[in-house]
Design a protein around this motif. Structure first.
Motif, PDB file in Angstrom:
ATOM      1  N   ASP A   1       0.821  -1.213   0.000  1.00 57.72           N
ATOM      2  CA  ASP A   1       0.000   0.000   0.000  1.00 57.72           C
ATOM      3  C   ASP A   1       0.859   1.269   0.000  1.00 57.72           C
ATOM      4  O   ASP A   1       0.508   2.264  -0.616  1.00 57.72           O
ATOM      5  CB  ASP A   1      -0.979   0.007   1.168  1.00 57.72           C
ATOM      6  CG  ASP A   1      -0.294  -0.105   2.528  1.00 57.72           C
ATOM      7  OD1 ASP A   1       0.847  -0.582   2.569  1.00 57.72           O
ATOM      8  OD2 ASP A   1      -0.915   0.283   3.526  1.00 57.72           O
ATOM      9  N   GLU A   2       2.030   1.222   0.654  1.00 55.38           N
ATOM     10  CA  GLU A   2       2.931   2.358   0.621  1.00 55.38           C
ATOM     11  C   GLU A   2       3.486   2.555  -0.789  1.00 55.38           C
ATOM     12  O   GLU A   2       3.619   3.667  -1.263  1.00 55.38           O
ATOM     13  CB  GLU A   2       4.097   2.148   1.589  1.00 55.38           C
ATOM     14  CG  GLU A   2       3.718   2.226   3.042  1.00 55.38           C
ATOM     15  CD  GLU A   2       4.898   1.908   3.952  1.00 55.38           C
ATOM     16  OE1 GLU A   2       5.964   1.491   3.453  1.00 55.38           O
ATOM     17  OE2 GLU A   2       4.748   2.076   5.160  1.00 55.38           O
ATOM     18  N   ARG A   3       3.801   1.460  -1.447  1.00 51.20           N
ATOM     19  CA  ARG A   3       4.335   1.525  -2.809  1.00 51.20           C
ATOM     20  C   ARG A   3       3.285   2.115  -3.752  1.00 51.20           C
ATOM     21  O   ARG A   3       3.606   2.939  -4.615  1.00 51.20           O
ATOM     22  CB  ARG A   3       4.746   0.120  -3.275  1.00 51.20           C
ATOM     23  CG  ARG A   3       5.405   0.083  -4.603  1.00 51.20           C
ATOM     24  CD  ARG A   3       6.763   0.714  -4.509  1.00 51.20           C
ATOM     25  NE  ARG A   3       7.391   0.722  -5.812  1.00 51.20           N
ATOM     26  CZ  ARG A   3       8.558   1.246  -6.039  1.00 51.20           C
ATOM     27  NH1 ARG A   3       9.231   1.793  -5.052  1.00 51.20           N
ATOM     28  NH2 ARG A   3       9.079   1.233  -7.222  1.00 51.20           N
ATOM     29  N   ALA A   4       2.032   1.717  -3.586  1.00 51.68           N
ATOM     30  CA  ALA A   4       0.960   2.243  -4.430  1.00 51.68           C
ATOM     31  C   ALA A   4       0.801   3.753  -4.212  1.00 51.68           C
ATOM     32  O   ALA A   4       0.652   4.507  -5.177  1.00 51.68           O
ATOM     33  CB  ALA A   4      -0.351   1.517  -4.138  1.00 51.68           C
ATOM     34  N   ALA A   5       0.853   4.195  -2.973  1.00 51.08           N
ATOM     35  CA  ALA A   5       0.744   5.624  -2.678  1.00 51.08           C
ATOM     36  C   ALA A   5       1.938   6.376  -3.255  1.00 51.08           C
ATOM     37  O   ALA A   5       1.787   7.473  -3.804  1.00 51.08           O
ATOM     38  CB  ALA A   5       0.656   5.846  -1.166  1.00 51.08           C
ATOM     39  N   TYR A   6       3.122   5.786  -3.174  1.00 49.05           N
ATOM     40  CA  TYR A   6       4.330   6.389  -3.730  1.00 49.05           C
ATOM     41  C   TYR A   6       4.207   6.523  -5.247  1.00 49.05           C
ATOM     42  O   TYR A   6       4.506   7.575  -5.808  1.00 49.05           O
ATOM     43  CB  TYR A   6       5.521   5.510  -3.346  1.00 49.05           C
ATOM     44  CG  TYR A   6       6.839   5.928  -3.935  1.00 49.05           C
ATOM     45  CD1 TYR A   6       7.520   7.024  -3.433  1.00 49.05           C
ATOM     46  CD2 TYR A   6       7.421   5.208  -4.976  1.00 49.05           C
ATOM     47  CE1 TYR A   6       8.738   7.405  -3.964  1.00 49.05           C
ATOM     48  CE2 TYR A   6       8.636   5.578  -5.506  1.00 49.05           C
ATOM     49  CZ  TYR A   6       9.293   6.673  -4.996  1.00 49.05           C
ATOM     50  OH  TYR A   6      10.495   7.048  -5.528  1.00 49.05           O
TER      51      TYR A   6
END
Length: 141
Positions: free
Chosen positions: A70-75
């Motif tokens: 989810d952090e990667r998607a937000a990034y």
């Protein structure tokens, strides 16, 4: 039961980060944005601005932190938005550079109006000084 031990260690690390701020130190980025806390399996990194937690490991003297999905998607979403903004700014800049250097009719009229007011006021002041000068000195004819 074995699968839950790393999860418990991570939760213990998160709790330690929140409970013991004196043992936490800054890692990178802006000062005090990221805080680290040692756990049994490595480190937990807390982003104090967003509240995101990342698990990190010591790999050969280097701290390696992996983003969660989810952090990667937000990034990736943030990168996409920034790329769109840059593209829009670049296209606006190239459009502005393509315009001819001549002012529009409205700009010319506005400028002439300002100049006219300035000149009228200036010559009005000159006429006032001339009248004052005439009144101060007698006629020499």
């Amino acid at each position: 039961m074995v699968l839950r031990i790393p999860t418990l260690a991570a939760l213990a690390g998160v709790t330690a980060v929140l409970v013991m701020p004196s043992a936490v130190f800054a890692q990178e980025g802006s000062q005090n944005r990221f805080q680290l806390e040692k756990t049994e399996s490595g480190f937990v990194r807390l982003d104090t601005q967003s509240g995101a937690l990342t698990l990190c490991r010591d790999e050969g003297g280097q701290l390696a932190c992996r983003m969660a999905a989810d952090e990667r998607a937000a990034y990736e979403k943030e990168l996409e938005l920034l790329e769109k903004r840059v593209t829009a700014l670049e296209s606006r800049q190239s459009t502005a550079a393509a315009k001819p250097g001549l002012p529009s009719e409205d700009e010319i009229e506005t400028t002439l109006s300002i100049m006219e007011r300035f000149m009228r006021r200036f010559f009005g002041l000159v006429e006032e000084f001339r009248q004052e000068e005439r009144q101060a000195s007698p006629d020499r004819t």
